[in-house]
Design a protein around this motif. Structure first.
Motif, PDB file in Angstrom:
ATOM      1  N   PHE A  78       0.840  -1.203   0.000  1.00 38.11           N
ATOM      2  CA  PHE A  78       0.000   0.000   0.000  1.00 38.11           C
ATOM      3  C   PHE A  78       0.874   1.251   0.000  1.00 38.11           C
ATOM      4  O   PHE A  78       0.575   2.229  -0.715  1.00 38.11           O
ATOM      5  N   TYR A  79       1.927   1.252   0.802  1.00 34.67           N
ATOM      6  CA  TYR A  79       2.856   2.386   0.785  1.00 34.67           C
ATOM      7  C   TYR A  79       3.415   2.610  -0.612  1.00 34.67           C
ATOM      8  O   TYR A  79       3.433   3.745  -1.115  1.00 34.67           O
ATOM      9  N   ALA A  80       3.877   1.538  -1.248  1.00 35.50           N
ATOM     10  CA  ALA A  80       4.465   1.659  -2.580  1.00 35.50           C
ATOM     11  C   ALA A  80       3.452   2.210  -3.573  1.00 35.50           C
ATOM     12  O   ALA A  80       3.759   3.122  -4.365  1.00 35.50           O
ATOM     13  N   GLY A  81       2.228   1.685  -3.538  1.00 35.23           N
ATOM     14  CA  GLY A  81       1.205   2.157  -4.458  1.00 35.23           C
ATOM     15  C   GLY A  81       0.796   3.598  -4.197  1.00 35.23           C
ATOM     16  O   GLY A  81       0.636   4.394  -5.140  1.00 35.23           O
ATOM     17  N   GLY A  82       0.633   3.949  -2.929  1.00 42.67           N
ATOM     18  CA  GLY A  82       0.257   5.320  -2.590  1.00 42.67           C
ATOM     19  C   GLY A  82       1.312   6.324  -3.002  1.00 42.67           C
ATOM     20  O   GLY A  82       0.997   7.397  -3.550  1.00 42.67           O
TER      21      GLY A  82
ATOM     22  N   LEU B 224      -3.571  20.038  -2.098  1.00 44.91           N
ATOM     23  CA  LEU B 224      -4.269  18.754  -2.181  1.00 44.91           C
ATOM     24  C   LEU B 224      -3.285  17.594  -2.292  1.00 44.91           C
ATOM     25  O   LEU B 224      -3.472  16.532  -1.671  1.00 44.91           O
ATOM     26  N   PHE B 225      -2.214  17.793  -3.055  1.00 40.38           N
ATOM     27  CA  PHE B 225      -1.230  16.725  -3.234  1.00 40.38           C
ATOM     28  C   PHE B 225      -0.447  16.482  -1.942  1.00 40.38           C
ATOM     29  O   PHE B 225      -0.090  15.343  -1.628  1.00 40.38           O
ATOM     30  N   VAL B 226      -0.177  17.553  -1.199  1.00 43.08           N
ATOM     31  CA  VAL B 226       0.460  17.398   0.109  1.00 43.08           C
ATOM     32  C   VAL B 226      -0.442  16.581   1.031  1.00 43.08           C
ATOM     33  O   VAL B 226       0.019  15.669   1.732  1.00 43.08           O
ATOM     34  N   ALA B 227      -1.730  16.907   1.026  1.00 47.24           N
ATOM     35  CA  ALA B 227      -2.680  16.166   1.860  1.00 47.24           C
ATOM     36  C   ALA B 227      -2.716  14.692   1.467  1.00 47.24           C
ATOM     37  O   ALA B 227      -2.791  13.806   2.335  1.00 47.24           O
ATOM     38  N   PHE B 228      -2.648  14.412   0.166  1.00 48.63           N
ATOM     39  CA  PHE B 228      -2.639  13.024  -0.294  1.00 48.63           C
ATOM     40  C   PHE B 228      -1.400  12.298   0.213  1.00 48.63           C
ATOM     41  O   PHE B 228      -1.481  11.171   0.724  1.00 48.63           O
ATOM     42  N   GLU B 229      -0.237  12.925   0.063  1.00 48.11           N
ATOM     43  CA  GLU B 229       1.015  12.311   0.523  1.00 48.11           C
ATOM     44  C   GLU B 229       0.935  11.989   2.020  1.00 48.11           C
ATOM     45  O   GLU B 229       1.305  10.891   2.453  1.00 48.11           O
ATOM     46  N   MET B 230       0.444  12.944   2.782  1.00 49.02           N
ATOM     47  CA  MET B 230       0.409  12.759   4.227  1.00 49.02           C
ATOM     48  C   MET B 230      -0.654  11.750   4.658  1.00 49.02           C
ATOM     49  O   MET B 230      -0.571  11.189   5.753  1.00 49.02           O
ATOM     50  N   ALA B 231      -1.628  11.519   3.788  1.00 46.56           N
ATOM     51  CA  ALA B 231      -2.667  10.546   4.114  1.00 46.56           C
ATOM     52  C   ALA B 231      -2.213   9.113   3.883  1.00 46.56           C
ATOM     53  O   ALA B 231      -2.783   8.191   4.483  1.00 46.56           O
ATOM     54  N   VAL B 232      -1.210   8.921   3.034  1.00 48.15           N
ATOM     55  CA  VAL B 232      -0.768   7.558   2.705  1.00 48.15           C
ATOM     56  C   VAL B 232      -0.373   6.769   3.957  1.00 48.15           C
ATOM     57  O   VAL B 232      -0.862   5.647   4.174  1.00 48.15           O
ATOM     58  N   PRO B 233       0.518   7.285   4.832  1.00 48.10           N
ATOM     59  CA  PRO B 233       0.859   6.519   6.042  1.00 48.10           C
ATOM     60  C   PRO B 233      -0.337   6.286   6.956  1.00 48.10           C
ATOM     61  O   PRO B 233      -0.447   5.217   7.573  1.00 48.10           O
ATOM     62  N   VAL B 234      -1.232   7.274   7.056  1.00 48.28           N
ATOM     63  CA  VAL B 234      -2.388   7.143   7.940  1.00 48.28           C
ATOM     64  C   VAL B 234      -3.263   5.984   7.487  1.00 48.28           C
ATOM     65  O   VAL B 234      -3.640   5.107   8.277  1.00 48.28           O
ATOM     66  N   VAL B 235      -3.568   5.943   6.196  1.00 44.06           N
ATOM     67  CA  VAL B 235      -4.434   4.886   5.666  1.00 44.06           C
ATOM     68  C   VAL B 235      -3.706   3.543   5.681  1.00 44.06           C
ATOM     69  O   VAL B 235      -4.279   2.513   6.049  1.00 44.06           O
TER      70      VAL B 235
END
Length: 393
Positions: free
Chosen positions: A154-158, A183-194
């Motif tokens: 999931f990390y790799a895909g995100g 928005l892209f910053v928010a996406f990056e930061m959401a990857v570890p959370v999810v």
């Protein structure tokens, strides 16, 4: 580093999860080497912020600094948390890490165009290079252990999706790109959370190792402030008429920097990441702590420019360039690491002192109140040790 023996024709060590309770775990020489390129990136970012502030381009300078600092911080943080979970010491891990270092240097080379023209091309190229290398690390980790396969994939895909988004930023109209960046910053930061919350798989982290890494990066940033202190002395040698205030700035910068170091390392940081939520708070709030530490050095340089009549900023604005980063740094560390280890007196003195620092610009002496307040905070920390260790800092 892991003591596993290389296996197979390629002489690679299986990238299995590291033991989060591994005794004696400390930063490796490769991690320390990795940090060196960030000295370059942070120094350039701080220098560009200094230039923009001196020219009285405050909003543009601060926003540009926060944008480029995200790339620096996020790349460093992602590698650091990955390394605490999966680091090996074989040739492929080293090569991919060095490739990431090359990406950091490209990002550093692109910082000036970001400030001067809002041109992100070079920085995005460098950032993508770093992140593609990170994708390779995550995919390698996914092959070595079934117990973390889903979360590492999931990390790799995100991260891969995020890089497509960053490249698309180069083709968007300027006004749209500003919104897209957030928005892209928010996406990056959401990857570890999810990634860490989905399913029953998580990545392990070593509390002592990870907090040591954060402490080492903090030292790099505080080193920039010591350089600013030395620059004040250098200017004093050439500006004889302004000798007293420049020497005062140099001395006060040293006092404040030492106080920031004292405050940061007073609490036992490994107690601050006992759960995923606390580790997330610790990691993400450090963006403001790190950015403030880098901005403090720029603020000192601005103060020097005002004293030597090389700045378009007023004395009050220049003082805020120093005091605001200090206040953010202290409040950030108090929130994520200090308050749970402190008694009521410390928990009153530290945040109150940080807020009072902002009063400094109303007096004519360069951040004199700040130095006094910071020294007072340190004095309180000396006589009131952390609750969890029962000893002084």
């Amino acid at each position: 580093m892991t003591t596993s023996t290389p296996v197979g024709r390629l002489r690679l060590i299986p990238m299995r999860p590291r033991d989060p309770e591994e005794p004696g775990r400390t930063a490796s020489t490769l991690e320390l080497f990795f940090d060196l390129v960030f000295v370059v990136a942070v120094s350039i970012a701080a220098a560009q912020l200094h230039h923009e502030l001196t020219e009285n381009h405050i909003a543009h300078g601060v926003i540009s600094y926060l944008m480029v600092f995200f790339a620096i911080w996020w790349a460093w943080m992602n590698f650091t948390w990955f390394a605490t979970s999966f680091a090996t010491d074989d040739w492929l891990y080293r090569v991919l890490t060095i490739l990431q270092m090359g990406g950091v240097l490209v990002v550093a080379a692109g910082i000036e165009p970001v400030f001067a023209e809002q041109d992100f091309t070079i920085s995005i190229i460098g950032y993508v290079v770093m992140r593609v290398a990170m994708i390779a690390q995550w995919l390698r980790a996914s092959r070595a252990s079934a117990e973390t396969r889903r979360v590492t994939q999931f990390y790799a895909g995100g991260i891969a999706i995020a890089q497509v988004l960053w490249v698309s930023l180069l083709f968007l109209p300027h006004d749209v790109a500003k919104v897209a960046f957030v928005l892209f910053v928010a996406f990056e930061m959401a990857v570890p959370v999810v990634a860490e919350r989905r399913g029953n798989q998580t990545t392990p982290w070593h509390p002592h190792h990870i907090t040591e890494r954060y402490g080492l990066f903090t030292l790099i940033l505080l080193g920039e402030s010591l350089l600013a202190s030395a620059n004040a002395i250098i200017e004093a040698v050439h500006e004889h008429e302004e000798l007293p205030p420049l020497i005062a700035v140099s001395a006060l910068t040293l006092i404040v920097t030492a106080a920031l170091w004292w405050i940061y390392f007073w609490p036992p940081h490994h107690h601050a990441i006992t759960s995923f939520a606390s580790s997330l708070r610790y990691g993400y709030v450090h963006y403001f702590v790190f950015a403030a530490a880098g901005a403090f050095s720029a603020g000192v340089e601005v103060e020097i420019d005002v004293i030597t009549h090389h700045s378009k900023l007023s004395e009050v604005a220049a003082s805020f360039a120093v005091t605001v980063p200090i206040a953010i740094f202290v409040l950030g560390i108090w929130w994520i690491a200090l308050r749970k280890n402190a008694d009521r007196v410390v928990n009153l003195v530290v945040p109150l002192g940080a807020v009072l620092v902002l009063l400094d610009p109303v007096i004519p002496v360069p951040f004199a109140i700040t130095a006094v307040l910071m020294a007072a905070i340190v004095a309180v920390l000396v006589v009131r040790p952390p609750k969890t260790v029962g000893a002084g800092a």
